[in-house]
Design a protein around this motif. Sequence first.
Motif, PDB file in Angstrom:
ATOM      1  N   LYS A  35       0.830  -1.206   0.000  1.00  0.00           N
ATOM      2  CA  LYS A  35       0.000   0.000   0.000  1.00  0.00           C
ATOM      3  C   LYS A  35       0.870   1.265   0.000  1.00  0.00           C
ATOM      4  O   LYS A  35       0.469   2.296  -0.564  1.00  0.00           O
ATOM      5  CB  LYS A  35      -0.936   0.006   1.212  1.00  0.00           C
ATOM      6  N   ASP A  36       2.049   1.176   0.606  1.00  0.00           N
ATOM      7  CA  ASP A  36       2.960   2.321   0.618  1.00  0.00           C
ATOM      8  C   ASP A  36       3.527   2.587  -0.775  1.00  0.00           C
ATOM      9  O   ASP A  36       3.607   3.739  -1.219  1.00  0.00           O
ATOM     10  CB  ASP A  36       4.095   2.069   1.607  1.00  0.00           C
ATOM     11  N   TYR A  37       3.903   1.507  -1.450  1.00  0.00           N
ATOM     12  CA  TYR A  37       4.403   1.662  -2.822  1.00  0.00           C
ATOM     13  C   TYR A  37       3.306   2.185  -3.742  1.00  0.00           C
ATOM     14  O   TYR A  37       3.573   3.005  -4.628  1.00  0.00           O
ATOM     15  CB  TYR A  37       4.945   0.322  -3.341  1.00  0.00           C
ATOM     16  N   MET A  38       2.076   1.729  -3.526  1.00  0.00           N
ATOM     17  CA  MET A  38       0.972   2.225  -4.362  1.00  0.00           C
ATOM     18  C   MET A  38       0.755   3.712  -4.145  1.00  0.00           C
ATOM     19  O   MET A  38       0.506   4.468  -5.095  1.00  0.00           O
ATOM     20  CB  MET A  38      -0.305   1.447  -4.067  1.00  0.00           C
ATOM     21  N   ALA A  39       0.853   4.159  -2.884  1.00  0.00           N
ATOM     22  CA  ALA A  39       0.685   5.582  -2.595  1.00  0.00           C
ATOM     23  C   ALA A  39       1.775   6.409  -3.271  1.00  0.00           C
ATOM     24  O   ALA A  39       1.498   7.463  -3.858  1.00  0.00           O
ATOM     25  CB  ALA A  39       0.713   5.810  -1.084  1.00  0.00           C
ATOM     26  N   MET A  40       3.020   5.933  -3.199  1.00  0.00           N
ATOM     27  CA  MET A  40       4.127   6.674  -3.802  1.00  0.00           C
ATOM     28  C   MET A  40       4.053   6.636  -5.327  1.00  0.00           C
ATOM     29  O   MET A  40       4.320   7.658  -5.997  1.00  0.00           O
ATOM     30  CB  MET A  40       5.456   6.103  -3.310  1.00  0.00           C
ATOM     31  N   LEU A  41       3.703   5.490  -5.876  1.00  0.00           N
ATOM     32  CA  LEU A  41       3.553   5.394  -7.337  1.00  0.00           C
ATOM     33  C   LEU A  41       2.451   6.328  -7.822  1.00  0.00           C
ATOM     34  O   LEU A  41       2.592   7.008  -8.843  1.00  0.00           O
ATOM     35  CB  LEU A  41       3.248   3.956  -7.749  1.00  0.00           C
ATOM     36  N   ASP A  42       1.345   6.348  -7.093  1.00  0.00           N
ATOM     37  CA  ASP A  42       0.241   7.237  -7.462  1.00  0.00           C
ATOM     38  C   ASP A  42       0.697   8.694  -7.437  1.00  0.00           C
ATOM     39  O   ASP A  42       0.326   9.489  -8.308  1.00  0.00           O
ATOM     40  CB  ASP A  42      -0.928   7.022  -6.502  1.00  0.00           C
ATOM     41  N   ALA A  43       1.518   9.036  -6.437  1.00  0.00           N
ATOM     42  CA  ALA A  43       2.023  10.406  -6.340  1.00  0.00           C
ATOM     43  C   ALA A  43       2.943  10.741  -7.514  1.00  0.00           C
ATOM     44  O   ALA A  43       2.848  11.821  -8.112  1.00  0.00           O
ATOM     45  CB  ALA A  43       2.773  10.590  -5.019  1.00  0.00           C
ATOM     46  N   LEU A  44       3.834   9.824  -7.859  1.00  0.00           N
ATOM     47  CA  LEU A  44       4.773  10.077  -8.960  1.00  0.00           C
ATOM     48  C   LEU A  44       4.061  10.240 -10.299  1.00  0.00           C
ATOM     49  O   LEU A  44       4.401  11.136 -11.078  1.00  0.00           O
ATOM     50  CB  LEU A  44       5.807   8.948  -9.031  1.00  0.00           C
ATOM     51  N   VAL A  45       3.087   9.384 -10.556  1.00  0.00           N
ATOM     52  CA  VAL A  45       2.379   9.508 -11.841  1.00  0.00           C
ATOM     53  C   VAL A  45       1.512  10.764 -11.855  1.00  0.00           C
ATOM     54  O   VAL A  45       1.323  11.387 -12.912  1.00  0.00           O
ATOM     55  CB  VAL A  45       1.533   8.247 -12.146  1.00  0.00           C
ATOM     56  N   LYS A  46       1.009  11.161 -10.677  1.00  0.00           N
ATOM     57  CA  LYS A  46       0.245  12.400 -10.592  1.00  0.00           C
ATOM     58  C   LYS A  46       1.142  13.598 -10.930  1.00  0.00           C
ATOM     59  O   LYS A  46       0.697  14.581 -11.524  1.00  0.00           O
ATOM     60  CB  LYS A  46      -0.332  12.555  -9.185  1.00  0.00           C
ATOM     61  N   LEU A  47       2.418  13.483 -10.550  1.00  0.00           N
ATOM     62  CA  LEU A  47       3.392  14.535 -10.852  1.00  0.00           C
ATOM     63  C   LEU A  47       3.933  14.439 -12.277  1.00  0.00           C
ATOM     64  O   LEU A  47       4.703  15.295 -12.714  1.00  0.00           O
ATOM     65  CB  LEU A  47       4.561  14.452  -9.864  1.00  0.00           C
ATOM     66  N   GLY A  48       3.555  13.365 -12.976  1.00  0.00           N
ATOM     67  CA  GLY A  48       4.032  13.178 -14.340  1.00  0.00           C
ATOM     68  C   GLY A  48       5.417  12.588 -14.438  1.00  0.00           C
ATOM     69  O   GLY A  48       6.036  12.581 -15.508  1.00  0.00           O
ATOM     70  N   GLU A  49       5.917  12.051 -13.328  1.00  0.00           N
ATOM     71  CA  GLU A  49       7.263  11.479 -13.296  1.00  0.00           C
ATOM     72  C   GLU A  49       7.199   9.989 -13.648  1.00  0.00           C
ATOM     73  O   GLU A  49       7.381   9.115 -12.801  1.00  0.00           O
ATOM     74  CB  GLU A  49       7.888  11.690 -11.910  1.00  0.00           C
ATOM     75  N   MET A  50       6.975   9.701 -14.916  1.00  0.00           N
ATOM     76  CA  MET A  50       6.728   8.328 -15.345  1.00  0.00           C
ATOM     77  C   MET A  50       7.977   7.454 -15.250  1.00  0.00           C
ATOM     78  O   MET A  50       7.903   6.280 -14.878  1.00  0.00           O
ATOM     79  CB  MET A  50       6.183   8.310 -16.765  1.00  0.00           C
ATOM     80  N   GLU A  51       9.125   7.993 -15.595  1.00  0.00           N
ATOM     81  CA  GLU A  51      10.353   7.194 -15.520  1.00  0.00           C
ATOM     82  C   GLU A  51      10.688   6.848 -14.074  1.00  0.00           C
ATOM     83  O   GLU A  51      11.124   5.733 -13.768  1.00  0.00           O
ATOM     84  CB  GLU A  51      11.517   7.941 -16.177  1.00  0.00           C
ATOM     85  N   GLU A  52      10.480   7.810 -13.181  1.00  0.00           N
ATOM     86  CA  GLU A  52      10.727   7.537 -11.762  1.00  0.00           C
ATOM     87  C   GLU A  52       9.731   6.501 -11.233  1.00  0.00           C
ATOM     88  O   GLU A  52      10.071   5.689 -10.371  1.00  0.00           O
ATOM     89  CB  GLU A  52      10.640   8.830 -10.948  1.00  0.00           C
ATOM     90  N   ALA A  53       8.523   6.556 -11.759  1.00  0.00           N
ATOM     91  CA  ALA A  53       7.519   5.566 -11.351  1.00  0.00           C
ATOM     92  C   ALA A  53       7.944   4.169 -11.801  1.00  0.00           C
ATOM     93  O   ALA A  53       7.809   3.195 -11.054  1.00  0.00           O
ATOM     94  CB  ALA A  53       6.158   5.927 -11.939  1.00  0.00           C
ATOM     95  N   LYS A  54       8.474   4.070 -13.009  1.00  0.00           N
ATOM     96  CA  LYS A  54       8.943   2.771 -13.505  1.00  0.00           C
ATOM     97  C   LYS A  54      10.109   2.254 -12.662  1.00  0.00           C
ATOM     98  O   LYS A  54      10.188   1.061 -12.362  1.00  0.00           O
ATOM     99  CB  LYS A  54       9.354   2.889 -14.979  1.00  0.00           C
ATOM    100  N   SER A  55      10.981   3.149 -12.264  1.00  0.00           N
ATOM    101  CA  SER A  55      12.121   2.752 -11.420  1.00  0.00           C
ATOM    102  C   SER A  55      11.635   2.265 -10.059  1.00  0.00           C
ATOM    103  O   SER A  55      12.146   1.271  -9.526  1.00  0.00           O
ATOM    104  CB  SER A  55      13.078   3.935 -11.236  1.00  0.00           C
ATOM    105  N   LEU A  56      10.656   2.975  -9.492  1.00  0.00           N
ATOM    106  CA  LEU A  56      10.126   2.568  -8.191  1.00  0.00           C
ATOM    107  C   LEU A  56       9.418   1.222  -8.301  1.00  0.00           C
ATOM    108  O   LEU A  56       9.482   0.394  -7.381  1.00  0.00           O
ATOM    109  CB  LEU A  56       9.164   3.631  -7.652  1.00  0.00           C
ATOM    110  N   LEU A  57       8.766   0.989  -9.427  1.00  0.00           N
ATOM    111  CA  LEU A  57       8.093  -0.294  -9.638  1.00  0.00           C
ATOM    112  C   LEU A  57       9.114  -1.433  -9.634  1.00  0.00           C
ATOM    113  O   LEU A  57       8.864  -2.497  -9.053  1.00  0.00           O
ATOM    114  CB  LEU A  57       7.320  -0.267 -10.963  1.00  0.00           C
TER     115      LEU A  57
END
Length: 500
Positions: free
Chosen positions: A315-337
């Motif tokens: 749930k923590d990773y989902m919250a952070m991923l949701d935040a990154l994609v909301k910010l438009g940081e798609m590459e960072e979201a892929k790295s976090l995934l």
Amino acid sequence: MFPKRFSILSRLSSTLPPSSRRFPETLTSNAFAIRSLSSLGSLMSLGKSNVGVVTELDKWVEEGKKVKPVELKRIIRTLRSRGKDSNALEVSEWMYKSDIFKFSPSDHAVQLDLIGKVRGPDAAESYFNNISDKHKNEKTYGALLNCYVRKCMTDKSLSHIQTMKEKGYASTVLAYNDLMALYANLGQYEKVPDVLAEMKENGISPDNFSYRTCIISYGMRSDVNGMEKLLEEIRSQNNFEMDWKTYSVVAKYYLKAGLTDKAKDALKKLEDKLDKKQDAGYNYLISLYSSIGNKTEVLRFWELKKAACKKCLNKDYMAMLDALVKLGEMEEAKSLLKEWESCGNGYDFRVPNTVLIAFCERGLVEEAEALLEDIVTSGKTPKPNSWSILAAGYNDKEEMSKAAECMKKALSAYVGNVGWIPKPKLITSILGWLGDEGKVEDVETFVGLLKAVVPSDREMYHTLLKAYLREGKEVDGLLNSMKADGIYEDEETKHILRQS
């Protein structure tokens, strides 16, 4: 977050996406020795044991080992806190039937609440009716009220609380919180402040949940003035202190009203109130700061969270991923995934789905599909919803062949009773395209898979009819099947037949 008994109200107040809510982890094979009742409870709460609760407890007694009620109650609390209500109910019922000790009204209240969550309000009501009168007090009456409120059963809730008032059991903050939660769950927000007023008139002091619910009622009606008057009232009380959850709701509705500076002020107060071990609070801050567009604060709180918590959960990773994609940081979201995939947590497709949805919303459906194919290559089997996300993305881009193929994969991955149903509008769009352009064998395959998920309907048969007629196939057998399913020819059917 709010108490779990008010799931709908919790959703209204939450600043996190639905996908970031905690769900019980899938049970895995039992690779641990059960050395104590506490270890059994811990393993079950973490999803690391598929052992039968009753079987294990019976075995424990047969071996002559002591069973302490206080230890069983601790297990029940642990399981409830982890959302494992079915397991908690098994322990509670075993404890009751084994007659280890006599249940108190509080024990009955816990079991009644669990029955309501697992088996529904009718079963809870039946249990309540069978409790002896001496064990019926404000706690057992309140637990049944929770069951009614949880299911938005207005008449039963109001009738039950009236009975509680007549018996003198409604003079608690919990009873009034239940009533406010009921109106909030029903969307009748205008009634919530009246309940708060009645509560105060009767000399009952509101708690944070009371005020938080009322703040939500103003926020949902975009009544910032009403919310601020209530905040002034709260601040004027010397003996009352707002908690971080209440500040998170205030921040959310200031953001909704476009009052960013006031939202930031509420967020600073939220941070000041936050217990550094309250991991949920970090997720709220991450989500709210991403809504403001403040990437620096999002990253700061993610690092603080990782430092404060022993382990980041899904749930923590989902919250952070949701935040990154909301910010438009798609590459960072892929790295976090990728970081999540290697962290050792149980594989939950809601985590990558957060990124898939973001790619599709940006029209980057091919990238989303490549990401999902990589997951398949790694040996994971996607849930139907993952393929459905891609199907919706391709449908939005009007690439219908790809949309149909992805939805076919979604339907093929379907397993009964998994809680997934394809979106009707998406299915209508794909069936429309298949009827106009799909080959008969492709249409038959798709409709066959669809019938395994949802009942046969006119739309499916009309799609088949169009495909059959386009390729010059006989349709008498199809019309007979249609009639056998209780679907009779209408004007649209006749129109399709006339076009042949």
